[in-house]
Design an enzyme around this catalytic site. Structure first.
Site, PDB file in Angstrom:
ATOM      1  CB  SER A 102      44.491 -44.303   7.718  1.00 42.30           C
ATOM      2  OG  SER A 102      44.694 -43.754   8.980  1.00 42.30           O
TER       3      SER A 102
ATOM      4  NE  ARG B  33      55.321 -45.357  12.877  1.00 41.19           N
ATOM      5  CZ  ARG B  33      54.438 -45.388  11.891  1.00 41.19           C
ATOM      6  NH1 ARG B  33      53.491 -44.471  11.805  1.00 41.19           N
ATOM      7  NH2 ARG B  33      54.480 -46.329  10.978  1.00 41.19           N
TER       8      ARG B  33
ATOM      9  CG  ASP C  51      40.192 -48.927  12.866  1.00 41.77           C
ATOM     10  OD1 ASP C  51      40.722 -48.281  13.803  1.00 41.77           O
ATOM     11  OD2 ASP C  51      40.280 -48.570  11.674  1.00 41.77           O
TER      12      ASP C  51
ATOM     13  CG  HIS D 288      43.869 -47.635  11.868  1.00 34.37           C
ATOM     14  ND1 HIS D 288      42.724 -47.331  11.161  1.00 34.37           N
ATOM     15  CD2 HIS D 288      44.831 -46.811  11.372  1.00 34.37           C
ATOM     16  CE1 HIS D 288      42.985 -46.368  10.286  1.00 34.37           C
ATOM     17  NE2 HIS D 288      44.249 -46.040  10.390  1.00 34.37           N
ATOM     18  CG  ASP D 289      48.640 -51.955  12.120  1.00 33.73           C
ATOM     19  OD1 ASP D 289      48.814 -50.867  11.536  1.00 33.73           O
ATOM     20  OD2 ASP D 289      49.425 -52.403  12.978  1.00 33.73           O
TER      21      ASP D 289
END
Lengths: 370, 370
Positions: free
Chosen positions: B146, B215, B308, B341-342
């Site tokens: 990232s 968040r 992602d 994405h995690d």
């Protein structure tokens, strides 16, 4: 085409799906074209989250153009030379229909959060009263995109005998957790704005900042990665000198503009009630997949858009599968658009082709050939 | 493995890319494993937006586990039996490195918005000072996912002679307007919180609600539609009676939890500065596509993840294409993950296989075979 907003007040309280009796309920609505003598050429348009009854024409009040004007009118997809088009603002809305900002006749104050939680089913049940009032026994079609499509599916499930056909566009039988998540973050943006004041803000400042952020989140999900890249790229605006964290990029300016325009016409509490109704919608919640559509006769046209990642095509395909499994006559088209979810408002020629053809065939069977 | 946070203060002010001289600058960092006699087994790990220097081990201070602990340690991808691993908190951060919440020695008050706008390049230039301080001439590798990957690319462009290899993971050479848009909405959520107070909140209540919403937006983009469906489905929590608009669905509860935990450890102003640095990052902004990587010798391993959608694989493919066009030795792997994405934090075995093999080969060429 000039358009005039009318109002209809239900004669009785409505029994909500929760069991609660609620009223009085008024629906704002507009109509375009004329109802024929057999009263069989009526089409109901159901609007999306931020839509209203002003679907077409130029408003007599404020000169604004209807949100689906490119689809409704003489010789358009919903041809007002042939059909009678109705569009009503949903129950819970803020554009003339009864919602949380309406005055509660019992205390002459806005309902705020004393307004009951409503469902997509409640919205449709209110529409049924309007259709009854217009003395229409059976609609030629019920049509809508996004949340409008949920209402279409609800009509299809509950009132198959009141419609000849249904056109759900860019929608789903139920929200995925990702769709719920985007709505929840938008709601949180509103509810953490101190002006929201637990919904009681009509005498004071409104939670405009929170509502604008909520709308900005929405607009990201309405476009596609590709359509944003094409429209904005990494183009920069002229930055204010010495100002930090202003909108440097064109895309940021666009989101700000969209957020700021939205708060001028939309009520934050309505946003909460309507998004919650969307999240709770689950067409076949009882797992009675087969039962949901069984025995229904209306023909169905399902439309989805390739780049729509908010209401992805796999959700439309599940709808089509459910129809096929239960013997419903269904046509499916995935339009190859790059516009994302917004495509249902922008892909006019493809949709016009599909819908006008579909409606013509449905109408042919119930009436003399046009 | 116990981990200890150390601090390093740059001997001089740093000349930022904007031209401004800024200092003093302190970087918090941790190291794992031991630097060998030839000082050629060091690997720098660059963290993502919300990461910090605590990449591995159990913190001596608070018993917390490092954010990439499953990748760093004895016999892991970054094998501390072989390699010396360094991870520093970025300039602008809030976990020990100098950032907007740090005390400005000139007036003994937090910098707040007097902290200068920083870039990914500035973060890397500060890291170079740390590497110099550790008397490391050339890193075996620089690695990160990232925003960490952006730092990797910046090292590769600016300091090719200081690294033997680079591993950018789930990253991009520049943010698309969609990526900018998500960051901008998150920033707006913070800045519309009245507690933000134009950045000056350290003596008062912090903009916790805005930061939590920011968040929550992030967490939607870190997961995939599929991983959310698998993890949460439409499972409901036990709803509070008579409470409207509480978190009904599991996915809502998860986002609330994530938002609430984040605000305990992160500074809202750091969030603004760091996301702005990400948005402004543009590896080949000058259109010198060919020039960007020309003449560089380090080997590159690019990793992306199929699901992602925040840092989609097409962005990694563009990186690979740029490498190939300029004769850089590049290996590319798209890992077939559903985690979104995690995945760079969760797909351990695949990444371990790829990275340990890659590092072994790079190390073999500069040292005796392991």
């Amino acid at each position: 085409m000039e358009s005039i907003k009318k109002h209809f007040t239900l004669s009785d309280k409505l029994i909500l799906e929760s069991g609660q009796k609620f009223g009085p309920i008024t629906l704002a609505y507009e109509t375009y074209g004329a109802l024929n003598g057999d009263r069989n050429n009526a089409i109901l348009i159901a609007h999306a989250l931020s839509g209203d009854s002003h679907a077409a024409g130029i408003s007599k009040t404020d000169d604004s153009v209807g949100w689906w004007n490119s689809m409704i009118g003489p010789n358009k997809a919903f041809d007002t030379n042939k059909y009678f088009i109705i569009c009503s603002n949903v129950l819970g809305g803020c554009a003339g229909s009864t919602g949380p900002s309406s005055i509660n006749p019992l205390n002459e104050k806005p309902y705020t959060l004393s307004f009951p939680l409503i469902s997509i089913g409640d919205m449709v049940n209110a529409q049924i009263c309007l259709i009854d009032h217009l003395k229409i026994d059976k609609l030629l079609s019920v049509v809508g995109g996004s949340m409008g499509g949920m209402q279409v599916l609800e009509w299809f499930r509950k009132y198959p005998n009141r419609i000849h056909s249904a056109i759900p566009v860019a929608t789903t039988m139920k929200h995925s957790p990702q769709q719920i998540a985007f709505n929840e973050v938008a709601r949180q943006a509103i509810m953490t704005d101190p002006n929201w004041n637990n919904g009681d803000y009509y005498q004071n400042s409104s939670p405009l900042k929170g509502l604008a952020v909520a709308r900005m989140i929405g607009h990201i999900t309405y476009m596609s990665d590709k359509s944003m890249a094409k429209k904005f790229g990494r183009q920069k605006k002229i930055a204010k000198k010495d100002a930090k964290f202003t909108a440097d990029f064109e895309v940021e300016g666009y989101l700000h503009y969209r957020g700021d325009s939205f708060v001028k016409r939309f009520d934050a509490n309505s946003f909460l009630y309507i998004t919650k109704a969307m999240d709770n919608f689950d067409l076949i919640a009882t797992d009675a997949t087969a039962e949901a559509f069984t025995g229904t006769q209306p023909k169905v046209l399902v439309i989805s858009f390739k780049s729509d990642w908010l209401y992805p095509t796999y959700q439309s395909k599940e709808m089509v599968k459910t129809c096929k499994l239960t013997g419903v006559s269904v046509t499916y088209c995935e339009i190859d658009s790059t516009y994302g979810h917004d495509a249902f408002l922008l892909e006019i020629s493809e949709q016009t082709h599909l819908i006008s053809h579909f409606l013509k065939n449905v109408y042919k069977k119930i009436d003399k050939p046009l």
